[in-house]
Each structure stands twice: as structure tokens, then as C-alpha cells.
Enzyme design. Structure first.
Site, PDB file in Angstrom:
ATOM      1  N   LYS A 100       0.825  -1.208   0.000  1.00  0.00           N
ATOM      2  CA  LYS A 100       0.000   0.000   0.000  1.00  0.00           C
ATOM      3  C   LYS A 100       0.867   1.270   0.000  1.00  0.00           C
ATOM      4  CE  LYS A 100      -4.045  -2.202   0.602  1.00  0.00           C
ATOM      5  NZ  LYS A 100      -3.603  -3.606   0.507  1.00  0.00           N
TER       6      LYS A 100
HETATM    7  C1  LIG Z   1      -4.079  -4.769  -0.134  1.00  0.00           C
HETATM    8  C2  LIG Z   1      -3.228  -5.973  -0.171  1.00  0.00           C
HETATM    9  C3  LIG Z   1      -3.394  -6.967  -1.161  1.00  0.00           C
HETATM   10  C4  LIG Z   1      -4.493  -6.904  -2.199  1.00  0.00           C
HETATM   11  O1  LIG Z   1      -4.268  -5.915  -3.176  1.00  0.00           O
HETATM   12  P1  LIG Z   1      -5.449  -5.428  -4.115  1.00  0.00           P
HETATM   13  O2  LIG Z   1      -4.897  -4.293  -4.884  1.00  0.00           O
HETATM   14  O3  LIG Z   1      -6.561  -5.011  -3.188  1.00  0.00           O
HETATM   15  O4  LIG Z   1      -5.852  -6.574  -4.978  1.00  0.00           O
HETATM   16  C5  LIG Z   1      -2.525  -8.044  -1.158  1.00  0.00           C
HETATM   17  N1  LIG Z   1      -1.551  -8.168  -0.218  1.00  0.00           N
HETATM   18  C6  LIG Z   1      -1.376  -7.228   0.740  1.00  0.00           C
HETATM   19  C7  LIG Z   1      -0.312  -7.437   1.754  1.00  0.00           C
HETATM   20  C8  LIG Z   1      -2.193  -6.101   0.804  1.00  0.00           C
HETATM   21  O5  LIG Z   1      -2.000  -5.189   1.782  1.00  0.00           O
END
Ligand SMILES: *Cc1c(COP(=O)(O)O)cnc(C)c1O
Length: 498
Positions: free
Chosen positions: A113
Site C-alpha cells: 500500500k
Molecule cells: C491490499 C493488499 C493486497 C491486495 O491488493 P489489491 O490491490 O486489493 O488486490 C494483497 N496483499 C497485501 C499485503 C495487501 O496489503
């Protein structure tokens, strides 16, 4: 450069500039903003492979954010991708067990993120300036864990912004909670609510739709905005690291210019894999986009059958950031395979909100050949962590393990031998207990921070600053409220009389 405009997947509201789309987040008709066309890569793959992460970001994002000047975009990138990341490469690529793990967890909260949320605040402040917005921007977020901390870290002390995060008081992991309540920055506010994530989310949505509240805010010099993953200001920065990864493989001589690679992405809200798809549409030679799910395999079933159906049990897994039954960003793909027909998209989304399901036509399904779905059970996920560790000494987190397992199965069943990039979305230190338990059941008896030290030892990696910090950091946020009190809590933070 011709201006690239954005339109809603549901057709209403006309076209807006990139900066307006970033400020609005969601289109007024409830649709998502999509660019009218996907731009092409601005230079050859060989030339791109010579660029730093920051210069790659500039080259790629410039194509999407055409109303930003060069200076504005450069300044956003410089502020975002700096020493907050613990490596100069920002997103390094590690080879292990025949795959290339694209490590997207070197930012301040050690999950992917950070790749987008470290730049979003700057994109937003710049967008506000460009659109003559005088108000201070107040970011409102409900979180089930990762997004809240990454948004707090991104917006902390960014002038012209405040950020308020609501989390379910008893619904996040102890490490996630500690990360949030120890957040520094005079413009940050963190509130635990007596309720679950859905209550937090509904409360925040209600505030976004509250016209009276908006007017009150405006008279005090504030307006709300969203750091949610459907904001194009989060999607566009994610395209960058796929281009960068390809460049790294080319530069190292692992592939030749133009050679196709495959990409596997651990998926929840479909944002990360959609960014990989956009990179492919820009001209990056990607063969298959492999969508990896955990036991909440609504996307696997969608790719398998053409039917999206959220009417099923919500399972809690060891990869919680992928525990999701409504993948919001999938709407952008649905819109595209509907031939950019907003009417068709709106009808499907109406069906989703009314019945929890929709089914795409055969014609639409025929356009999904770039994608392939897979999933990993809890047992397979744990076994994958152990296998990769035992084969190579490399330790991956639970989310990455889901993708790693799916990539391994794909290779076995398809015989496709293209080089495989796996999006590595979290540091194993963020999910230490699940990771260590997968390696050896005996570790489950140890206490959290002791486990962190053992992980450091067996993986030969340093404990990330994000973890070191919270060992001793003082709790700075103690506010707790009832769901019904969320609005008054926000007003109190902003100094507005209740
Ligand atoms: C948010 C997240 C995901 C999923 O990503 P998306 O873009 O929502 O598909 C996968 N792994 C981690 C560690 C995340 O924080």
C-alpha cells in the site's frame, strides 16, 4: 501532449481531468474513473531499463496525469520515493526458486500500500492547488488494518491535509493496532469504534454522502476526500513498478527486449493486478496476468465461470488483506470488456448491489484471455512458505505465498515457461506469527517480538524500522467511540461545534 481525460464507468457526469478525478475519488454516479484511452509507453523498453525508479515513475505517470506540469509531477515523485523506503531501488526484484519476487514492501509500513499511498498525498495537494481549492483536505478512511496505517504514514504532516482513520476496536491484529495508535503527526487522528469493519465503512460512507455536513465543513475551510484504492491517484503509481520490474530483468540480461513475462498478483480489491493489466495495455510485454486468491476465491470463480457471486461465507484467513468479497476495481475491467459500454457496466453493478451477483456475456468472457485465476488454501499457503524457505532460505509473507503457490501450480499445469514475476505485497515481518508457524509449528509458542528476532536470524534480514519503532513507541491515539458518534467525533477533531 494531448490531454487525457477520465470518465465514469457508469457513464454520468461527463469527462474530468486527472487532477479532478484524484480529488473526487469516486465518480458522482458511483462509478470509477477510467482514462478515455490507455496511453502507450513513451520510450523503448531498453531506454526504460536504464531509468531509476523515480525516473520510471515520471515517464509512466506523465502519460496518465497530463494536466500535471513536469515540475509538479517531479516534485510529487521526489517527495514520495525517498528515504522513507529502506532501499534505493524502491522496489527490488529477488530471484528465488525459479521466480522473480517483486518486493513492494520497502516503504514505511512494510506493505505494498505504501507504493501508492506515499505519493497520493502529494498528488492530492497538487490537484487541490490546480483546481483553486482553498479548503484544507480532510481524508476520511475506514480500515481493516493495512490501508489505515499506510494512509496515516503517507498523509502525516503533509501541509494542507488532515487524516482521520476509523478502525474496528477489536477487529485488527495487535501489530496493526499498535502501528496505528502510535502514529505521529499533528494532522493525524485515529479512532477505534465499538463495531466491526462494515460499521466503520458504513459510517464513513454516510459522512461522504452527508450534504449538510459538507456545507458545515466548507464554512470552516475543510472538505473531505478519499484515499480508497479506487482513486486513480492510487492506481496510476502502481503501474510504475511493473514497468520497472521488466526493465530490471532486461538490464540484468534475464530477458531480451520484447520477450514476454508472466505476472502473478495476490489479489483482494483487484487494484494491483489491474495496474499490471494497464502496464500490458501500455505495451509492456506481459503474457499472462495470473490472479491469485486465498480461500475467499470469488475472483477465481469469476475467471472460471464468468459469474461473479459474493453470496458465500466470508472466511478469515492468514492473508487478511485479501479477505474480501467485493473487488471494487474489477469494475474497471468489466467496463473495458463490455466495450466501454457504461450502460452494460451499470446494469451489472446494479445486479451486484441488488442480488450480490452478476454474469458477463460470452462475448465479454472471450476478452479475458490475458487473465488466468488460481487460489491457495490455508494449508497450501503455509506449505509454500516452508517450501520456498527450505529450497532457498528466502522467507515470504502469507499474501505473497498465495501468489507463489498459484504461480507454481500454473507453471506445472500449463507448461508455460516464461519468466515469472510475483508481486510480493508484504514483508514477512508484518505477519510474523503465521509465517514462522508455517516454517515450524514449534515457533507458535513464542511471544510476538521474540518471533521477530528469530525471523531476522533465520532469514538473514534486518528487522524493519516499522517493527522496531512499535516495540517501544508511546500510544498517541486513545479515542474510542460508538458507531453513532463518528460524525460528532470528526466535528470535534476539526473544531466544529456539535
Ligand atoms: C491490499 C493488499 C493486497 C491486495 O491488493 P489489491 O490491490 O486489493 O488486490 C494483497 N496483499 C497485501 C499485503 C495487501 O496489503
Amino acid at each position: 501532449m494531448a490531454e487525457l481525460l477520465y470518465e465514469s464507468t457508469r457513464g454520468a457526469g461527463g469527462k474530468v481531468t486527472a487532477s479532478q478525478a484524484i480529488l473526487k475519488g469516486l465518480a458522482e454516479d458511483g462509478g470509477l474513473f477510467v482514462p478515455e484511452t490507455i496511453p502507450a509507453l513513451p520510450m523503448s523498453l531498453r531506454e526504460l531499463s536504464q531509468l531509476s525508479y523515480q525516473d520510471t515513475a515520471f515517464a509512466v505517470m506523465k502519460q496518465f496525469l497530463t494536466d500535471f506540469t513536469d515540475e509538479e509531477l517531479r516534485s510529487c515523485i521526489t517527495n514520495a520515493y525517498d528515504e522513507k523506503f529502506d532501499t534505493k531501488e524502491i522496489a527490488p526484484l529477488k530471484e528465488a526458486d525459479g521466480s522473480y519476487y517483486l518486493e513492494l514492501f520497502h516503504g514505511s509500513t512494510i506493505a505494498f500500500k505504501d507504493m501508492a499511498l506515499s505519493i497520493l498525498p502529494y498528488l492530492m495537494v497538487t490537484s487541490a492547488k490546480k483546481n483553486q481549492i482553498k479548503n484544507e483536505i480532510v481524508i476520511l478512511t475506514a480500515t481493516s488494518g493495512d490501508t489505515g496505517k499506510a494512509a496515516l504514514a503517507g498523509f502525516a504532516d503533509v501541509p494542507g491535509t488532515k487524516i482521520i482513520v476509523f478502525y474496528p476496536k477489536d477487529g485488527v491484529s495487535p501489530i496493526q493496532k499498535k502501528q496505528m495508535v502510535t502514529q505521529k503527526g499533528a494532522n493525524t487522528f485515529v479512532v477505534g469504534i465499538h463495531g466491526n469493519f462494515d460499521d466503520a465503512q458504513s459510517g464513513v460512507k454516510a459522512m461522504f454522502g452527508d450534504k449538510e455536513l459538507a456545507a458545515e465543513l466548507d464554512s470552516h475551510g475543510y472538505q473531505f476526500s478519499s484515499a480508497n484504492s479506487i482513486n486513480i491517484g492510487r492506481l496510476v503509481p502502481q503501474v510504475v513498478y511493473y514497468v520497472y520490474a521488466y526493465g530490471q530483468l532486461l538490464k540484468k540480461g534475464v530477458i531480451t527486449e520484447g520477450e514476454e513475462i508472466n505476472v502473478t498478483v495476490p489479489t483482494g480489491n483487484f487494484g494491483n493486478i489491474l495496474a499490471a493489466y494497464y502496464a500490458k495495455l501500455m505495451g509492456l510485454p506481459i503474457g499472462k496476468l495470473i490472479c491469485a486468491s486465498n480461500e475467499n476465491k470469488v475472483l477465481f470463480d469469476f475467471f472460471q465461470t464468468g459469474a461473479y457471486d459474493r453470496n458465500r461465507e466470508f472466511l478469515l484467513t492468514s492473508s487478511p488483506s485479501m479477505d474480501i468479497l467485493i473487488s471494487s476495481n474489477l469494475e474497471r475491467l468489466v467496463y473495458r470488456i463490455a466495450g466501454s459500454d457504461a450502460g452494460k457496466d451499470a446494469a451489472l453493478m446494479k445486479s451486484l448491489s441488488e442480488t450480490g451477483r452478476y454474469e458477463i456475456t460470452d462475448e465479454m468472457r472471450a476478452q479475458l484471455s490475458d487473465f488466468c485465476g488460481g487460489f491457495a488454501s490455508e494449508e497450501e499457503t503455509a506449505k509454500e512458505i516452508k517450501t520456498v524457505y527450505e529450497n532457498t532460505g528466502y522467507v515470504i509473507d502469507t499474501h505473497t505465498a498465495v501468489a507463489s503457490f498459484v504461480a507454481r501450480s500454473y507453471r506445472k499445469t500449463s507448461g508455460d515457461r516464461k519468466k515469472m514475476v510475483i508481486a510480493s505485497t508484504a514483508s514477512p515481518y508484518k505477519f510474523t506469527r503465521s509465517v514462522m508457524k508455517a516454517i515450524d509449528a514449534k515457533y507458535d509458542e513464542m511471544e510476538d517480538f521474540a518471533l521477530v528476532d528469530v525471523l531476522s536470524e533465520i532469514s538473514g534480514t534486518a528487522v524493519p524500522a516499522a517493527i522496531e519503532e512499535i516495540r517501544t513507541a508511546p500510544v498517541l491515539h486513545k479515542t474510542v467511540c460508538e458507531t453513532a458518534e463518528m460524525k460528532n467525533t470528526v466535528k470535534a477533531f476539526l473544531g466544529i461545534e456539535a
